[in-house]
Design an enzyme around this catalytic site. Structure first.
Site, PDB file in Angstrom:
ATOM      1  N   LYS A   1      -4.249   3.210   2.101  1.00 35.09           N
ATOM      2  CA  LYS A   1      -5.318   2.909   1.705  1.00 35.09           C
ATOM      3  C   LYS A   1      -6.294   3.677   1.131  1.00 35.09           C
ATOM      4  CE  LYS A   1      -4.234  -1.218   4.552  1.00 35.09           C
ATOM      5  NZ  LYS A   1      -4.320  -1.761   5.849  1.00 35.09           N
TER       6      LYS A   1
ATOM      7  N   GLU B   1      -5.841  -5.414  -5.122  1.00 40.30           N
ATOM      8  CA  GLU B   1      -6.931  -5.476  -4.114  1.00 40.30           C
ATOM      9  C   GLU B   1      -6.632  -5.792  -2.749  1.00 40.30           C
ATOM     10  OE1 GLU B   1     -10.325  -4.562  -3.287  1.00 40.30           O
ATOM     11  OE2 GLU B   1     -10.598  -5.251  -5.067  1.00 40.30           O
TER      12      GLU B   1
ATOM     13  N   LYS C   1       0.871  -1.324   0.015  1.00 37.56           N
ATOM     14  CA  LYS C   1      -0.069   0.070   0.193  1.00 37.56           C
ATOM     15  C   LYS C   1       0.867   1.160   0.105  1.00 37.56           C
ATOM     16  CE  LYS C   1       0.051  -2.247   3.724  1.00 37.56           C
ATOM     17  NZ  LYS C   1      -0.648  -3.140   5.001  1.00 37.56           N
TER      18      LYS C   1
ATOM     19  N   GLU D   1       2.745  -3.828  10.752  1.00 34.56           N
ATOM     20  CA  GLU D   1       3.638  -3.638   9.694  1.00 34.56           C
ATOM     21  C   GLU D   1       4.998  -3.892  10.597  1.00 34.56           C
ATOM     22  OE1 GLU D   1       2.976  -2.984   6.391  1.00 34.56           O
ATOM     23  OE2 GLU D   1       1.063  -3.341   7.048  1.00 34.56           O
TER      24      GLU D   1
ATOM     25  N   ASP E   1      -0.862   3.742   7.470  1.00 33.34           N
ATOM     26  CA  ASP E   1      -1.214   2.585   6.669  1.00 33.34           C
ATOM     27  C   ASP E   1      -2.821   2.954   6.263  1.00 33.34           C
ATOM     28  OD1 ASP E   1      -0.757  -0.499   5.983  1.00 33.34           O
ATOM     29  OD2 ASP E   1      -2.718  -0.260   6.900  1.00 33.34           O
TER      30      ASP E   1
ATOM     31  N   VAL F   1      -5.625  -2.885   0.044  1.00 29.73           N
ATOM     32  CA  VAL F   1      -6.569  -2.255   0.753  1.00 29.73           C
ATOM     33  C   VAL F   1      -7.634  -3.062   1.616  1.00 29.73           C
ATOM     34  CG1 VAL F   1      -8.443  -0.275   0.473  1.00 29.73           C
ATOM     35  CG2 VAL F   1      -6.227  -0.380  -0.975  1.00 29.73           C
TER      36      VAL F   1
ATOM     37  N   GLY G   1      -7.344  -5.868   3.280  1.00 30.89           N
ATOM     38  CA  GLY G   1      -7.352  -7.300   3.236  1.00 30.89           C
ATOM     39  C   GLY G   1      -8.079  -7.996   2.266  1.00 30.89           C
TER      40      GLY G   1
HETATM   41  N1  HSE Z   1      -0.714  -3.663   9.012  1.00 34.54           N
HETATM   42  C1  HSE Z   1      -1.882  -4.018   8.316  1.00 34.54           C
HETATM   43  C2  HSE Z   1      -3.101  -4.017   9.147  1.00 34.54           C
HETATM   44  C3  HSE Z   1      -1.844  -5.070   7.351  1.00 34.54           C
HETATM   45  O1  HSE Z   1      -2.917  -3.952  10.310  1.00 34.54           O
HETATM   46  O2  HSE Z   1      -4.197  -3.820   8.723  1.00 34.54           O
HETATM   47  C4  HSE Z   1      -2.830  -5.367   6.298  1.00 34.54           C
HETATM   48  O3  HSE Z   1      -2.639  -4.281   5.484  1.00 34.54           O
END
Ligand code: HSE
Length: 411
Positions: free
Chosen positions: A196, A120, A96, A181, A192, A123, A125
């Site tokens: 997304k 896909e 991402k 992460e 994060d 964003v 999961g």
């Molecule tokens: N570190 C991210 C989260 C992983 O916790 O959503 C999935 O993108």
């Protein structure tokens, strides 16, 4: 007609292994030729000849027509994806940050070389939100998209609120479960979720924004006082990215914690689950729910993209190609709760209107209407002083502030 895919996969971490688990249970028209890994000394569950540490062994292999990029270094990932797209290979990626940072160039490269990049899995999961924004809502006016886009921070918020776990233990659990992460600041700081949001907004609104222009305030400064406030009011605290079309020329985006009540779709989205709320002009409100992190859920989204490449599926970035004058803006005002220690922070934030002030011992907060730009200007101070900011109220209350700013400029 379905084409046979020969895959070169970069990365054999949580998502790479999850993807492999899924692929080996299915009879699909593709074959894994090689995995590229960083550390050759790590013990692997697959035969050694399936691995290489030389990226060129995959990128220069003419037999491999599809690259799957699942590594956690955004700079190296961009180099791999760029080389693949340029040399006629289609790509699936779940990186991402890399995608959000380079989206404009990635769109250009696909067009220039007639190759396809699908993402896909980058964003939310397992939630199929990008394909839906791109295809299903291509003719719908979207008033807003918002939700819970980060599994780790939601896991922490759920554990501290529902089970009384302390923040550090909950974070450690999220790490141990493979949700976080490499640097969890990206999760808990809202970075994060912002990457997304930037990616989703390109498909929802056709607006490509640089992540650094979008405000993200996270949950690192959450305290027992904030939890006490939320519990007394029967609210939960969620980290919520928002993209909202303000009028036919302006779209705003930001990531902030938010208080949600039990009527809200996001109230029961707990642990590593994600949720996306789409407010559309005609379809009205719709809600997508699913696991946002973890090897198998994210692997399922990556698999769906690989399968789509058998038919040469490409994103068309339809909304970006419509002749629309929609532009990103930070000129908005919104309602927030700010828990603070130093009174001068509240002065610096220059609320337009204060609805409520509370002061008892060390617990002080203000709820009021504020310009987003004042939050941006004080972002590092908010974090350094351990103040906690959360949105209150409804997305409907978020308003454009352009007229006031113009008036100030004229004066
Ligand atoms: N570190 C991210 C989260 C992983 O916790 O959503 C999935 O993108």
């Amino acid at each position: 007609m379905s084409k046979k895919l020969k895959l070169g996969i970069f990365g054999f971490g949580v998502v790479g292994q999850g993807l492999h688990d899924i692929i080996r249970t299915k009879a699909l028209n593709f074959e894994i030729v090689k995995f590229a890994i960083k550390d050759a000394s790590k013990k692997r569950t697959l035969p050694a000849e399936l691995f290489t540490t030389d990226k060129n062994e995959i990128l220069n292999n003419a037999e491999i027509n599809t690259i799957v990029e699942l590594i956690n270094d955004p700079v190296a990932a961009f180099d791999i994806v760029k080389r693949a797209l340029t040399s006629g290979k289609n790509v699936v990626s779940a990186s991402k940050k890399m995608i959000a940072d380079n989206l404009e160039e990635l769109i250009y490269l696909q067009k220039q070389h007639g190759t396809s990049l699908l993402y896909e899995g980058s964003v939310c999961g397992s939630i199929p939100i990008i394909r839906n924004l791109e295809e299903y809502y291509d003719n719908e006016l979207l008033h807003s998209i918002s939700g819970i886009f980060n599994g780790s921070s939601n896991y922490i918020l759920s554990k501290v609120y529902n089970e009384g776990l302390d923040y550090d233990t909950a974070l450690k659990q999220a790490q141990d479960l493979g949700f976080a992460e490499t640097d969890p600041t990206s999760d808990v700081g809202g970075f994060d979720a912002k990457y997304k949001l930037v990616i989703a907004s390109a498909h929802a609104y056709g607006v490509v924004v640089k992540p650094e222009d979008v405000l993200n305030i996270g949950i690192q400064t959450l305290s027992a006082y904030d939890l006490q406030y939320a519990k007394e009011k029967r609210l939960k605290i969620k980290l919520v990215p928002v993209a909202k079309e303000l009028d036919d020329q302006h779209v705003a985006m930001f990531v902030l914690p938010r208080f949600v009540n039990s009527d809200h779709f996001l109230y029961n989205v707990d642990n590593e689950y994600n949720g996306v709320v789409v407010q559309a002009a005609f379809a009205d409100q719709q809600f997508f729910f699913g696991k946002g992190a973890g090897g198998h859920p994210t692997g399922s989204a990556v698999l769906s993209d690989i399968a789509a490449l058998r038919y040469d599926y490409q994103y068309e970035y339809k909304k970006a190609h419509e002749k629309k004058d929609l532009k990103f803006t930070n000129d908005i005002e919104l309602n927030v709760y700010v828990r603070y220690e130093d009174e001068s922070l509240i002065e610096a934030l220059a609320f337009d209107y204060i609805h409520e002030r509370f002061y008892s011992g060390n617990f002080r907060f203000v709820i009021g209407t504020i310009k987003l730009k004042n939050l941006i200007a004080n972002q590092s101070r908010i974090s350094a002083e351990g103040a906690f900011v959360a949105c209150t109220g409804d997305l409907k209350e978020i308003k454009l502030h352009v007229l006031t700013d113009l008036a100030t400029e004229v004066l």
